[in-house]
Design a protein around this motif. Structure first.
Motif, PDB file in Angstrom:
ATOM      1  N   SER A 168       1.846   9.683  44.826  1.00  0.00           N
ATOM      2  CA  SER A 168       0.573  10.305  44.441  1.00  0.00           C
ATOM      3  C   SER A 168      -0.153  10.832  45.669  1.00  0.00           C
ATOM      4  O   SER A 168      -0.741  11.921  45.646  1.00  0.00           O
ATOM      5  CB  SER A 168      -0.309   9.303  43.683  1.00  0.00           C
ATOM      6  OG  SER A 168      -0.652   8.193  44.487  1.00  0.00           O
ATOM      7  N   ILE A 172      -1.025  14.760  46.198  1.00  0.00           N
ATOM      8  CA  ILE A 172      -2.446  15.100  46.292  1.00  0.00           C
ATOM      9  C   ILE A 172      -2.711  15.837  47.600  1.00  0.00           C
ATOM     10  O   ILE A 172      -3.486  16.801  47.639  1.00  0.00           O
ATOM     11  CB  ILE A 172      -3.321  13.838  46.193  1.00  0.00           C
ATOM     12  CG1 ILE A 172      -3.295  13.284  44.759  1.00  0.00           C
ATOM     13  CG2 ILE A 172      -4.766  14.129  46.609  1.00  0.00           C
ATOM     14  CD1 ILE A 172      -3.953  11.928  44.608  1.00  0.00           C
ATOM     15  N   ARG A 182     -10.441  17.953  44.306  1.00  0.00           N
ATOM     16  CA  ARG A 182      -9.930  16.572  44.363  1.00  0.00           C
ATOM     17  C   ARG A 182      -9.502  16.092  42.980  1.00  0.00           C
ATOM     18  O   ARG A 182      -8.411  15.551  42.814  1.00  0.00           O
ATOM     19  CB  ARG A 182     -11.003  15.645  44.927  1.00  0.00           C
ATOM     20  CG  ARG A 182     -11.296  15.888  46.403  1.00  0.00           C
ATOM     21  CD  ARG A 182     -12.235  14.844  46.959  1.00  0.00           C
ATOM     22  NE  ARG A 182     -12.468  15.086  48.378  1.00  0.00           N
ATOM     23  CZ  ARG A 182     -13.616  15.500  48.891  1.00  0.00           C
ATOM     24  NH1 ARG A 182     -14.658  15.685  48.098  1.00  0.00           N
ATOM     25  NH2 ARG A 182     -13.745  15.710  50.193  1.00  0.00           N
ATOM     26  N   ALA A 186      -5.589  15.609  41.839  1.00  0.00           N
ATOM     27  CA  ALA A 186      -5.107  14.297  41.399  1.00  0.00           C
ATOM     28  C   ALA A 186      -4.525  14.383  39.998  1.00  0.00           C
ATOM     29  O   ALA A 186      -3.508  13.748  39.699  1.00  0.00           O
ATOM     30  CB  ALA A 186      -6.249  13.286  41.431  1.00  0.00           C
TER      31      ALA A 186
END
Length: 267
Positions: A168, A172, A182, A186
């Protein structure tokens, strides 16, 4: 394996799978730092099944769209938002599947499971996440994601095959470098985890099936359940916090843990 260690491994996997702090790194460190026995491949598969269920449930509306567009995407008809999303997820997964299969079949993946490697990746990729998060623009949304950005983020995701990187976290990082906000970055990273976790689960389960018995199935069910609950809670919390908080707290954690591991490894 004791029930306590089983539940502990499941909770650690659930919490760390979707936070940008590396679930694989923490699971490798668990037996190393506590002198507990390694949880084994079967439990690794079980906790991944649990986290897969959590991300599918949390992003159910997006999952339904991708599923609806999959038939058209497989025939090359990228003429709807649903088909575009499905095709982008396929494209983003291919590099990791290819490289992951090579590392798994050659045994190279085992050689990377060391405290030294995890320490450096925790530290280095944590700082990289901070840099991209602070410098990257926030001009793109989830609807802007297409095959081109999927290729780029898919290549970023390959780095997650190195323990301690964080799947992740690195995706990201790639999303922020491309200019996604952001929260949307995500979101895309979490959606990318679905086919990736599914592919790795299928690959690993080929070995687990040969070793399966009633007790192992019971332990796996317990691990999957606790991983599902903890992953759902962690995912919900992170997505809510991203509306007002940057990734800096996760970076600080990574830097501190990485530094501690390197001190231990080189002492």
């Amino acid at each position: 394996m004791s029930l306590f260690q089983l539940i502990l491994a499941a909770i650690i996997q659930g919490i760390t799978e979707f936070l940008p702090i590396s679930s694989s790194g923490h699971l490798i460190l668990l037996p190393s730092l506590t002198e507990m026995e390694d949880q084994g491949l079967a439990i690794d598969v079980a906790v991944h099944v649990g986290t897969l269920g959590a991300v599918i449930l949390y992003f159910w509306s997006d999952v339904k769209q991708a599923a609806a567009g999959l038939p058209r995407a497989l025939t090359g008809q990228i003429d709807t938002p649903q088909a575009r999303l499905a095709m982008s997820l396929i494209i983003a997964t291919i590099p990791t599947v290819i490289v992951g299969a090579i590392l798994f079949t050659t045994g190279l993946s085992q050689s990377l499971r060391s405290m030294t490697v995890i320490g450096w990746t925790m530290l280095g990729f944590g700082l990289l996440l901070y840099w991209m998060d602070q410098k990257g623009p926030q001009t793109k949304k989830t609807n802007d994601w297409g095959p081109r950005d999927a290729i780029i983020m898919g290549l970023w995701q390959v780095l997650a095959l190195i323990p301690g990187t964080s799947r992740s976290g690195i995706t990201i990082t790639g999303a922020r470098q491309l200019g996604y906000s952001r929260e949307d970055g995500a979101r895309i990273a979490m959606l990318m985890s679905i086919p990736t976790i599914l592919a790795s689960g299928v690959l690993l389960s080929t070995q687990v099936i040969r070793e399966a018995d009633a007790q192992l199935a019971k332990d796996g069910a317990i691990a999957a359940f606790f991983a599902f609950i903890s992953a759902l809670l962690a995912l919900s919390l992170m997505m809510r916090l991203l509306r007002s908080v940057s990734f800096t707290p996760y970076v600080i954690y990574r830097v501190i843990l990485g530094a501690i591991l390197l001190v231990i490894a080189y002492s």
